[in-house]
Design a protein around this motif. Structure first.
Motif, PDB file in Angstrom:
ATOM      1  N   THR A  76       1.370   3.775  -3.251  1.00 54.71           N
ATOM      2  CA  THR A  76       0.941   5.173  -3.127  1.00 54.71           C
ATOM      3  C   THR A  76       2.095   6.092  -3.534  1.00 54.71           C
ATOM      4  O   THR A  76       1.910   7.061  -4.279  1.00 54.71           O
ATOM      5  CB  THR A  76       0.491   5.465  -1.675  1.00 54.71           C
ATOM      6  N   ARG A 101      -6.477   0.062  -4.353  1.00 57.39           N
ATOM      7  CA  ARG A 101      -7.932   0.130  -4.393  1.00 57.39           C
ATOM      8  C   ARG A 101      -8.451  -1.186  -3.819  1.00 57.39           C
ATOM      9  O   ARG A 101      -8.012  -2.268  -4.228  1.00 57.39           O
ATOM     10  CB  ARG A 101      -8.365   0.299  -5.846  1.00 57.39           C
ATOM     11  N   VAL A 109     -11.679  -3.689  -2.872  1.00 58.49           N
ATOM     12  CA  VAL A 109     -13.053  -3.959  -3.287  1.00 58.49           C
ATOM     13  C   VAL A 109     -13.671  -4.988  -2.344  1.00 58.49           C
ATOM     14  O   VAL A 109     -12.968  -5.796  -1.740  1.00 58.49           O
ATOM     15  CB  VAL A 109     -13.110  -4.468  -4.750  1.00 58.49           C
ATOM     16  N   GLU A 129     -19.900  -1.572  -4.863  1.00 62.44           N
ATOM     17  CA  GLU A 129     -19.267  -0.271  -4.650  1.00 62.44           C
ATOM     18  C   GLU A 129     -20.355   0.783  -4.569  1.00 62.44           C
ATOM     19  O   GLU A 129     -21.212   0.853  -5.468  1.00 62.44           O
ATOM     20  CB  GLU A 129     -18.272   0.036  -5.779  1.00 62.44           C
ATOM     21  N   ARG A 147      -7.676  -6.714  -2.386  1.00 58.58           N
ATOM     22  CA  ARG A 147      -7.003  -5.704  -3.201  1.00 58.58           C
ATOM     23  C   ARG A 147      -7.400  -5.901  -4.660  1.00 58.58           C
ATOM     24  O   ARG A 147      -7.324  -7.011  -5.178  1.00 58.58           O
ATOM     25  CB  ARG A 147      -5.497  -5.911  -3.047  1.00 58.58           C
ATOM     26  N   TYR A 148      -7.799  -4.839  -5.336  1.00 55.74           N
ATOM     27  CA  TYR A 148      -8.036  -4.937  -6.771  1.00 55.74           C
ATOM     28  C   TYR A 148      -6.667  -4.870  -7.431  1.00 55.74           C
ATOM     29  O   TYR A 148      -5.920  -3.907  -7.266  1.00 55.74           O
ATOM     30  CB  TYR A 148      -8.949  -3.790  -7.233  1.00 55.74           C
ATOM     31  N   THR A 178      -0.638  -2.978 -10.536  1.00 54.18           N
ATOM     32  CA  THR A 178      -0.624  -3.322  -9.112  1.00 54.18           C
ATOM     33  C   THR A 178       0.101  -4.648  -8.905  1.00 54.18           C
ATOM     34  O   THR A 178       0.871  -4.812  -7.963  1.00 54.18           O
ATOM     35  CB  THR A 178      -2.064  -3.417  -8.566  1.00 54.18           C
ATOM     36  N   ASN A 205       0.841  -1.212   0.000  1.00 60.07           N
ATOM     37  CA  ASN A 205       0.000   0.000   0.000  1.00 60.07           C
ATOM     38  C   ASN A 205       0.863   1.244   0.000  1.00 60.07           C
ATOM     39  O   ASN A 205       0.625   2.191  -0.759  1.00 60.07           O
ATOM     40  CB  ASN A 205      -0.875   0.049   1.261  1.00 60.07           C
TER      41      ASN A 205
END
Ligand code: ADP
Length: 267
Positions: free
Chosen positions: A46, A53, A55, A120, A64-65, A70, A42
């Motif tokens: 960032t 992101r 979900v 969402e 984690r998406y 990613t 994370n």
């Protein structure tokens, strides 16, 4: 044989874990280490301008998406940095650790969840291009080859799909699958809490013993990622692991304490 899962949560005492691991290995105990890396992924994603992101699936699990970018960051952080530095720490402590991810030698094979149904803002939608997977098979021959050569495998939470794609997998559930496939007696899940609490974060509600039959109820008081640990515990016991222990990774002698029954012992 013991499988130890080391969490990435803040406060985990890696030096104390490695010192205990070294003592166990020196006494002839076979160990397999599985680690996570979600907190550090994370932070670094960032910093790289690609913030994480998360979900929530329709059944209420958060994950984690993982789009391709990613996945690349996840591989860089977990297999590149965390795995290498854990191997370094174990080697310094005198353990002949051997780092690998689930892609190496097809150690962990997983089915890709190529379309996931998520909720969402109260709306259901399908997400595609997700590189996460559910482990279906573990190459136990490779594990026994490493162990019989006197090596301690250190496994990063990436798996391989049937067509050879890299996939992000949950480290707790990966540790459960590895423990089952390797025929481990114990799976020790080290994190930054004393164990599973009935009413988190009130430590006086720590559950010290939990029968397998109580796991379903335990899912209701486990929040967030703790749910995945409870699922992993269930999977490990189903695969023949005798005990799963959720234990404190912040204390001195974390492995010895867990093996002596400190924490939440599930059997
Ligand atoms: P790791 O990175 O070690 O895998 P996680 O942060 O994913 O650890 O999960 C451990 C966290 O789960 C604890 O720090 C705590 O905040 C949270 N948690 C949620 N529900 C519970 C519960 N019922 N008992 C204990 N911890 C819980």
């Amino acid at each position: 044989m013991i499988v130890v899962k080391i969490g990435g949560a803040q406060g985990v005492n890696l030096d104390a874990i490695c010192a205990d691991a070294a003592q166990l290995v020196a006494s002839g105990q076979q160990l397999i280490v599985v680690h996570g890396g979600s907190a550090e992924t994370n932070e670094i994603s960032t910093r790289l301008g690609h913030p994480p992101r998360f979900v929530t699936s329709t059944s209420g699990y958060t994950s984690r998406y993982t789009d391709r970018q990613t996945l690349e960051i996840f591989a860089m952080v977990t297999n590149g940095k965390i795995n290498t530095l854990l191997v370094e720490r174990l080697q310094k402590a005198g353990v002949n650790a051997c780092g690998l991810s689930g892609l190496d030698g097809r150690l962990m094979m997983a089915r890709r969840k190529d379309a996931i149904r998520v909720v969402e803002n109260g709306r259901q939608m399908m997400l595609r291009d997700d590189y996460t997977g559910k482990i279906e098979q573990v190459n136990s021959l490779l594990i026994s080859l490493l162990l019989s050569a006197g090596l301690t495998p250190v496994i990063a939470p990436l798996a391989i799909s049937p067509s050879g794609e890299a996939l992000n997998v949950d480290a707790d559930r990966a540790a459960a699958m590895v423990a089952g496939a390797a025929g481990a007696q114990q799976l020790i899940i080290l994190t930054n809490v004393p164990g599973l609490m009935r009413s988190f974060p009130d430590e006086s509600t720590l559950i010290d013993r939990l029968p397998k039959t109580g796991l379903e109820q335990a899912l209701s008081f486990a929040e967030g990622r703790m749910k995945k640990k409870v699922l992993g515990a269930c999977e490990a016991l189903d695969l023949g692991v005798q005990q799963v222990i959720f234990a404190d990774g912040r204390i001195e002698h974390p492995l010895q304490a867990a093996m002596a029954g400190r924490g939440t012992v599930i059997a």
